[in-house]
Scaffold this active site. Sequence first.
Site, short mmCIF file in Angstrom:
data_model
loop_
_atom_site.label_atom_id
_atom_site.label_comp_id
_atom_site.label_asym_id
_atom_site.label_seq_id
_atom_site.Cartn_x
_atom_site.Cartn_y
_atom_site.Cartn_z
N HIS A 183 -16.53 33.94 81.97
CA HIS A 183 -15.71 33.03 80.98
C HIS A 183 -15.29 32.10 82.00
O HIS A 183 -15.53 31.98 83.15
CB HIS A 183 -14.07 33.93 81.00
CG HIS A 183 -14.33 34.96 79.93
ND1 HIS A 183 -14.08 36.25 80.08
CD2 HIS A 183 -14.56 34.86 78.54
CE1 HIS A 183 -13.84 36.97 78.94
NE2 HIS A 183 -14.41 36.17 78.07
N CYS A 270 -7.16 38.66 83.24
CA CYS A 270 -7.59 39.20 82.13
C CYS A 270 -6.56 40.35 81.73
O CYS A 270 -6.55 40.80 80.31
CB CYS A 270 -8.87 40.23 82.35
SG CYS A 270 -10.01 39.34 83.32
C1 CIR Z 1 -16.28 42.20 78.46
O1 CIR Z 1 -17.08 41.88 78.79
O2 CIR Z 1 -15.35 41.58 77.30
C2 CIR Z 1 -14.92 42.94 79.30
N1 CIR Z 1 -15.84 43.72 79.74
C3 CIR Z 1 -14.49 42.11 80.48
C4 CIR Z 1 -13.52 41.12 79.87
C5 CIR Z 1 -12.83 40.42 81.21
N2 CIR Z 1 -11.85 39.44 80.52
C6 CIR Z 1 -11.58 38.34 81.06
O3 CIR Z 1 -12.22 37.87 82.01
N3 CIR Z 1 -10.69 37.55 80.68
#
Ligand code: CIR
Length: 277
Positions: A183, A270
Amino acid sequence: MFAASHTEARPHDTRATYHAGVAKLTAITRKVSPALARCELTHLDREPIDVARASTQHDAYERRLESLGCRVVSLPAEPELPDSVFVEDVAIVVDELAVVTRPGAASRRPETASVARALATHRPLAEIAAPGTLDGGDVLRLGLRLLVGESGRSSDAGIEQLATLLRPHGYSVEAIGVHGCLHLKSAVTQVAPDAVLVNPAWVDRAAFAGWRVIEVDPNEAYAANALLIGDTAIYPTAFPRTAARLERAGIRLVMVDLSELAKAEGAVTCCSVILAG
Ligand code: CIR
């Protein structure tokens, strides 16, 4: 590129940003799912995750938020949704409204309903509609300027919808390239009213002209994700060299160990949706 408005936010233009030291903040979080080990992974190999340890670390994260003055609204775990602890990805909140996203990973789309219910008591809701996709992790808000990463998760259609929703409220929305990470906020976050923390291998630092740019230590690629609350950044213990750089730059840090959530490609931003009020 979607230059939705020419309202340029200056670094010190803090209207409506949760970094502005507003009186009260709410942090929406969600407990770790027992299914976390089945999380989506894009840039990391799967390795065993100790869910009990992840939960303990997450509890400590919630306490950090409280210690910085946030009212924490902690939603119950979603046993069937592995990535649901990463609530940041399912909503973008400004003073005027909350935009419920349509996450890029199909497995994550059922996460939105319960967060939308929690947000409905705080803001009018809008949503990103199919076929657009958008992950909150791609949205970096700098005052009235929102930069949105063109990652594998956020599509041009999703970014355009966000621009259409926010433009009437005076925000600009700009798409920005991001490469090599999940991201945009894996590559850059705000760490002070005038400073951003950047991994220049993953995002072009030219987008931050006028900002004080602090680069991550070259040996700590994943170190650019910090969560600024008021005048303090919540920061992972995993990146001591970058932490030292930040402290030398006068950034106040409180540390958290999120090592188990990092195995799921999660980091400090996150795990919460922060809103004023
Ligand atoms: C994903 O791949 O969506 C989750 N395993 C990790 C999401 C992390 N979110 C973020 O960096 N905002």
